[in-house]
Design a protein around this motif. Structure first.
Motif, PDB file in Angstrom:
ATOM      1  N   ARG A  79      45.352  37.653  24.660  1.00  0.00           N
ATOM      2  CA  ARG A  79      44.878  37.479  23.275  1.00  0.00           C
ATOM      3  C   ARG A  79      43.505  36.858  23.198  1.00  0.00           C
ATOM      4  NH1 ARG A  79      50.535  36.205  20.385  1.00  0.00           N
ATOM      5  NH2 ARG A  79      51.458  38.163  21.076  1.00  0.00           N
ATOM      6  N   SER A  80      43.002  36.385  24.299  1.00  0.00           N
ATOM      7  CA  SER A  80      41.638  35.869  24.229  1.00  0.00           C
ATOM      8  C   SER A  80      40.677  37.025  24.436  1.00  0.00           C
ATOM      9  CB  SER A  80      41.422  34.778  25.269  1.00  0.00           C
ATOM     10  OG  SER A  80      40.940  35.340  26.462  1.00  0.00           O
ATOM     11  N   THR A  81      39.729  37.146  23.550  1.00  0.00           N
ATOM     12  CA  THR A  81      38.830  38.302  23.616  1.00  0.00           C
ATOM     13  C   THR A  81      37.915  38.229  24.831  1.00  0.00           C
ATOM     14  OG1 THR A  81      37.433  37.058  22.138  1.00  0.00           O
ATOM     15  CG2 THR A  81      38.777  38.781  21.139  1.00  0.00           C
ATOM     16  N   ARG A  82      37.669  37.022  25.331  1.00  0.00           N
ATOM     17  CA  ARG A  82      36.793  36.888  26.497  1.00  0.00           C
ATOM     18  C   ARG A  82      37.320  37.703  27.675  1.00  0.00           C
ATOM     19  NH1 ARG A  82      37.342  30.767  27.060  1.00  0.00           N
ATOM     20  NH2 ARG A  82      39.334  31.410  26.244  1.00  0.00           N
ATOM     21  N   TRP A  83      38.643  37.882  27.659  1.00  0.00           N
ATOM     22  CA  TRP A  83      39.289  38.600  28.736  1.00  0.00           C
ATOM     23  C   TRP A  83      38.766  40.032  28.838  1.00  0.00           C
ATOM     24  CZ3 TRP A  83      41.598  37.999  32.955  1.00  0.00           C
ATOM     25  CH2 TRP A  83      42.486  38.945  33.455  1.00  0.00           C
ATOM     26  N   ARG A  84      38.686  40.675  27.679  1.00  0.00           N
ATOM     27  CA  ARG A  84      38.208  42.063  27.690  1.00  0.00           C
ATOM     28  C   ARG A  84      36.747  42.133  28.082  1.00  0.00           C
ATOM     29  NH1 ARG A  84      40.775  43.582  21.990  1.00  0.00           N
ATOM     30  NH2 ARG A  84      42.785  42.692  22.519  1.00  0.00           N
ATOM     31  N   VAL A  85      35.994  41.159  27.588  1.00  0.00           N
ATOM     32  CA  VAL A  85      34.582  41.117  27.948  1.00  0.00           C
ATOM     33  C   VAL A  85      34.434  40.962  29.461  1.00  0.00           C
ATOM     34  CG1 VAL A  85      32.456  39.806  27.679  1.00  0.00           C
ATOM     35  CG2 VAL A  85      33.943  40.169  25.707  1.00  0.00           C
ATOM     36  N   TRP A 136      32.861  43.165  34.580  1.00  0.00           N
ATOM     37  CA  TRP A 136      33.264  43.483  35.953  1.00  0.00           C
ATOM     38  C   TRP A 136      33.089  44.966  36.232  1.00  0.00           C
ATOM     39  CZ3 TRP A 136      35.671  40.563  39.937  1.00  0.00           C
ATOM     40  CH2 TRP A 136      36.220  41.327  40.963  1.00  0.00           C
ATOM     41  N   PHE A 137      33.611  45.790  35.298  1.00  0.00           N
ATOM     42  CA  PHE A 137      33.523  47.245  35.459  1.00  0.00           C
ATOM     43  C   PHE A 137      32.069  47.663  35.599  1.00  0.00           C
ATOM     44  CE2 PHE A 137      33.340  51.587  33.789  1.00  0.00           C
ATOM     45  CZ  PHE A 137      34.354  52.179  34.515  1.00  0.00           C
ATOM     46  N   GLY A 138      31.236  47.118  34.730  1.00  0.00           N
ATOM     47  CA  GLY A 138      29.825  47.467  34.773  1.00  0.00           C
ATOM     48  C   GLY A 138      29.168  47.052  36.072  1.00  0.00           C
ATOM     49  N   LEU A 139      29.512  45.852  36.530  1.00  0.00           N
ATOM     50  CA  LEU A 139      28.886  45.309  37.731  1.00  0.00           C
ATOM     51  C   LEU A 139      29.271  46.119  38.965  1.00  0.00           C
ATOM     52  CD1 LEU A 139      27.030  42.901  37.760  1.00  0.00           C
ATOM     53  CD2 LEU A 139      28.933  41.463  38.489  1.00  0.00           C
ATOM     54  N   VAL A 140      30.575  46.351  39.111  1.00  0.00           N
ATOM     55  CA  VAL A 140      31.036  47.111  40.283  1.00  0.00           C
ATOM     56  C   VAL A 140      30.489  48.528  40.228  1.00  0.00           C
ATOM     57  CG1 VAL A 140      33.061  48.007  41.480  1.00  0.00           C
ATOM     58  CG2 VAL A 140      33.090  45.684  40.554  1.00  0.00           C
ATOM     59  N   GLY A 141      30.486  49.102  39.007  1.00  0.00           N
ATOM     60  CA  GLY A 141      29.966  50.458  38.866  1.00  0.00           C
ATOM     61  C   GLY A 141      28.505  50.551  39.246  1.00  0.00           C
ATOM     62  N   LEU A 142      27.727  49.591  38.773  1.00  0.00           N
ATOM     63  CA  LEU A 142      26.295  49.581  39.065  1.00  0.00           C
ATOM     64  C   LEU A 142      26.047  49.487  40.570  1.00  0.00           C
ATOM     65  CD1 LEU A 142      23.449  49.397  37.713  1.00  0.00           C
ATOM     66  CD2 LEU A 142      23.644  46.923  37.995  1.00  0.00           C
ATOM     67  N   LEU A 153      44.755  41.358  39.700  1.00  0.00           N
ATOM     68  CA  LEU A 153      44.984  42.776  39.976  1.00  0.00           C
ATOM     69  C   LEU A 153      44.375  43.655  38.886  1.00  0.00           C
ATOM     70  CD1 LEU A 153      48.608  42.836  41.412  1.00  0.00           C
ATOM     71  CD2 LEU A 153      46.416  42.789  42.608  1.00  0.00           C
ATOM     72  N   ALA A 154      44.284  43.105  37.681  1.00  0.00           N
ATOM     73  CA  ALA A 154      43.637  43.876  36.613  1.00  0.00           C
ATOM     74  C   ALA A 154      42.175  44.133  36.969  1.00  0.00           C
ATOM     75  CB  ALA A 154      43.745  43.116  35.288  1.00  0.00           C
ATOM     76  N   PHE A 155      41.525  43.110  37.519  1.00  0.00           N
ATOM     77  CA  PHE A 155      40.136  43.297  37.963  1.00  0.00           C
ATOM     78  C   PHE A 155      40.061  44.348  39.070  1.00  0.00           C
ATOM     79  CE2 PHE A 155      39.468  39.055  36.067  1.00  0.00           C
ATOM     80  CZ  PHE A 155      38.326  39.331  35.346  1.00  0.00           C
ATOM     81  N   LEU A 156      41.036  44.264  39.979  1.00  0.00           N
ATOM     82  CA  LEU A 156      41.056  45.226  41.081  1.00  0.00           C
ATOM     83  C   LEU A 156      41.253  46.647  40.547  1.00  0.00           C
ATOM     84  CD1 LEU A 156      40.872  45.311  44.115  1.00  0.00           C
ATOM     85  CD2 LEU A 156      43.330  44.968  44.253  1.00  0.00           C
ATOM     86  N   THR A 157      42.144  46.767  39.562  1.00  0.00           N
ATOM     87  CA  THR A 157      42.423  48.080  38.989  1.00  0.00           C
ATOM     88  C   THR A 157      41.181  48.677  38.331  1.00  0.00           C
ATOM     89  OG1 THR A 157      44.656  47.288  38.568  1.00  0.00           O
ATOM     90  CG2 THR A 157      44.002  49.333  37.479  1.00  0.00           C
ATOM     91  N   VAL A 158      40.425  47.797  37.660  1.00  0.00           N
ATOM     92  CA  VAL A 158      39.223  48.270  36.987  1.00  0.00           C
ATOM     93  C   VAL A 158      38.213  48.807  38.003  1.00  0.00           C
ATOM     94  CG1 VAL A 158      37.216  47.449  35.710  1.00  0.00           C
ATOM     95  CG2 VAL A 158      39.482  46.862  34.927  1.00  0.00           C
TER      96      VAL A 158
END
Lengths: 335, 362
Positions: B44-50, B55-61, B139-144
């Protein structure tokens, strides 16, 4: 199921499947809370130093004492969170330190507690129901019943952090009741409650007690306690100094006497030899004085005498409640 | 007087006869209650999605840059998977400590721990529930990052088995960091303290262990009589043909077989060892093979016979890389994680006899 009942009557039993037992405890039953020779120190601070306690089953008992007298520590020991250095405890017939049975029968509401801010009120309660091993449907039903009991059902789906302090306090009360405890330990439950909520809490507690639940309540709102407790336990410097049933008219109390004619009152008091004390608390009110009276009968006699002598008496009433008076005598021990 | 319903029966038949919550007793319902509670609060904390988005952007880049760099340079893209995986591990080791290192002292400070401790939940229920929640977040970070890992793996550089094993080991390593953080959060009163200690623990495993390994070189280096296979001097003096013989001589010997475990506990070494393809030439393959070869060399220590015959018949010293290092390292890390969990369970036990400094019960 939501049929309103006068507070204090026997509580309905919406969840129970077994036939309810007799409304009151049998006379001479074992005390619901029994503590003997409790000691607990934190470093050099002796928070609890000799507590003996026996709380009658089905009673509402006040735990009264100045700040730092060991009330919260005592409640922590009774709730099974803190081990005493010495002494023994039995709550609901079991040792709260080691027995799951005792834990399942104790409800505890701490004086300062947090809420899981992002959870809704109903989720807070279903989480607690899960922690007490209630099934999903059962826990949900119980949560909604309790929300209705503390008048939070219209805020059930609001996040807990949007609740006001008093509403959080009521939610905390509901949380302590989630496991239908036999013994309810409340640490300053009335703080932050508005007058209406306090009256509702009083009715709730009286209703619980009438149903056989034992309530031990610590509070500084002594006037509130006066109207709802059966017994009182006084703590000072970590010791129980007296545990008594609060009767009416026991012990000398100070009363406030108001008259329309202060001069007449003074004349009569001088003639009758009644020592009056200046009422420094209400200097603005003309004709208000204080008088020490041995008991209720003496107060009645005093009033009859004054009225008989033609003094226009407006009111004669105790200055403070029994608990407050007892508390104030402890106040000299404040540290 | 207000009237209302009192649904509060004291004879509570619905509460089932409870079982004693021993310190190590654990129940699925209890663990799930805590894990759901923790995850609900996190989600429920929005920071989580951010955070997940960043993370997605960083790993992707980084993945695109790595892939692009190899393509542009015409290099071997088999390095891509190794580098991306190492990057995900490094980022994971930065994020994972925050996921559980304030789980217990944070709740204690917020006044939401004691109300759970008085219930029928056992200390193990609470600790394991919190660990699972923290791990699930990791694991959510890993999944992303999975799409980029998969993409780089498809460029080559690993086998299907190595890919799966690497991911499983990476997931376990992140869980270990969560468990260590949980242990520290039970030990210290302040959340800042436990966070710092967890980062120090992660740094110890990754960087400090490596520094220690290098710094202990002098301590494990001795001058010894060893067997040397080299050019015999008299053959030169006689003007004859260069000949190699095995003889005994004094050499400086570094016994890295005594300190190789400092490398083995390193999460990067563990991960490299799982992802490496056996039998590949470490000089001409990816980072995994290079790390694996180096570790194995340190593990076996000085050779039985020092090869100094640099003649045409010189043979590259063969390093035995058949025996994998990662089970040792992973085992050691799992033991550390288990220790963290055990500390947390121990510290959650009530009634308290002694209180940790600076804390109160409720």
């Amino acid at each position: 199921m939501s049929t309103p009942l006068p507070a204090g009557g026997p509580p309905p039993d919406p969840i129970a499947t077994a036939p309810p037992g007799p409304p009151g405890p049998p006379a001479g039953a074992a005390p619901a809370i029994l503590a003997r020779g409790l000691h607990r120190s934190f470093g050099t601070v002796r928070a609890v130093a000799g507590v003996d306690l026996a709380v009658r089953r089905g009673s509402v008992t006040a735990l009264v004492g100045p700040n730092g007298s060991g009330k919260t520590t005592l409640l922590l020991i009774l709730a099974g969170l803190l081990a005493p250095d010495h002494g023994s405890v039995l709550v609901a017939g079991a040792d709260p330190a080691s027995s799951a049975l005792a834990r399942s029968r104790i409800g505890w509401m701490p004086d300062s507690f947090g809420t899981w801010d992002s959870l809704t009120a109903v989720e807070v309660l279903t989480t607690m129901a899960g922690a007490y091993r209630l099934g999903r449907e059962e826990g949900s039903a119980r949560a909604w019943d309790l929300l209705r009991a503390v008048h939070l059902d219209d805020l059930a789906t609001a996040p807990a952090h949007t609740l006001s302090r008093g509403q959080k306090q009521r939610l905390g009360m509901a949380r302590a009741l989630i496991n239908s405890p036999d013994v309810l330990l409340l640490d300053e439950p009335a703080s932050g409650l508005d007058p209406r909520s306090r009256i509702e809490m009083r009715a709730l507690l009286r209703g619980l007690a009438a149903g056989g639940t034992t309530v031990l309540i610590s509070s500084h709102v002594l006037a509130e306690l006066d109207e709802m407790v059966d017994d009182a336990v006084f703590l000072t410097r970590g010791r129980t100094i007296s545990a008594e049933q609060l009767g009416t008219g026991a012990g000398t109390r100070r009363w406030r006497l108001r008259s329309l004619d202060p001069a007449a009152l003074q004349r009569w008091a001088a003639q009758a030899g009644v020592p009056l004390v200046a009422d420094t608390d209400t200097p603005d009110v003309e004709g208000s004085v204080l008088v020490d009276v041995a008991d209720d009968a003496a107060a009645a006699a005093l009033l009859a005498a004054a009225v008989g002598a033609g003094v226009p008496v407006v009111s004669l009433a105790p200055v403070s409640g029994l608990l407050e008076q007892a508390y104030l005598t402890l106040d000299t021990d404040r540290r | 007087m207000t009237t209302f319903t009192v649904p509060l029966e004291p004879n509570h038949p619905p509460v089932p006869e409870p079982t004693a919550p021993g310190a190590r007793a654990i129940s699925w319902q209890g663990v799930r209650t805590i894990a759901v509670l923790e995850l609900r609060q996190r989600i429920r904390s929005t920071r989580w999605r951010v955070a997940l988005g960043v993370w997605f952007g960083l790993v992707g880049l980084i993945s695109l840059l790595i892939g692009g760099a190899f393509a542009a340079l015409g290099g071997d893209p088999t390095w891509a998977f190794g580098l991306v995986l190492m990057f995900v591990l490094g980022l994971g080791l930065v994020v994972a400590p925050t996921l559980a290192s304030t789980a217990i002292n944070g709740d204690r400070n917020a006044g939401t721990l004691a109300i759970l401790q008085v219930t029928l939940l056992s200390p193990a229920d609470i600790a394991v529930g919190k660990l699972l929640a923290g791990w699930a977040a990791a694991l959510a970070f890993l999944t992303v990052s999975l799409p980029f890992l998969l993409w780089s793996a498809l460029l080559g550089g690993t086998t299907a088995g190595g890919f799966v094993l690497s991911l499983v080991v990476l997931a376990l390593l992140l869980g270990v960091v969560c468990a260590i953080g949980l242990g520290f959060s039970a030990l210290t009163a302040r959340t800042a303290g436990s966070s710092v200690l967890t980062y120090v623990a992660v740094a110890s495993l990754t960087v400090i262990s490596l520094i220690l390994f290098v710094l202990t070189f002098p301590a494990v280096t001795t001058t010894e009589q060893v067997q040397v296979h080299g050019i015999v001097e008299e053959s030169i003096a006689d003007g004859g043909e260069y000949r190699c013989e095995t003889f005994t001589d004094q050499r400086e010997v570094t016994h890295t077989e005594q300190t190789w475990w400092l490398l083995a506990i390193n999460p990067f070494v563990i991960l490299a060892d799982t992802g490496a393809q056996p039998g590949l030439d470490p000089d001409r393959s990816g980072p995994f093979e290079a790390i694996r070869a180096a570790t194995n060399q340190m593990r076996s220590g000085p050779p039985d016979v020092f090869e100094e015959c640099w003649l045409s018949s010189y043979a590259e010293p063969r390093v035995d890389d058949a025996a994998p290092v990662w089970p040792w390292g992973l085992g050691a890390n799992l033991l550390l994680g288990a220790a963290g969990l055990a500390v947390a369970i121990r510290r959650l036990r009530v009634p308290y006899r002694t209180l940790p400094g600076g804390t109160r019960v409720a």
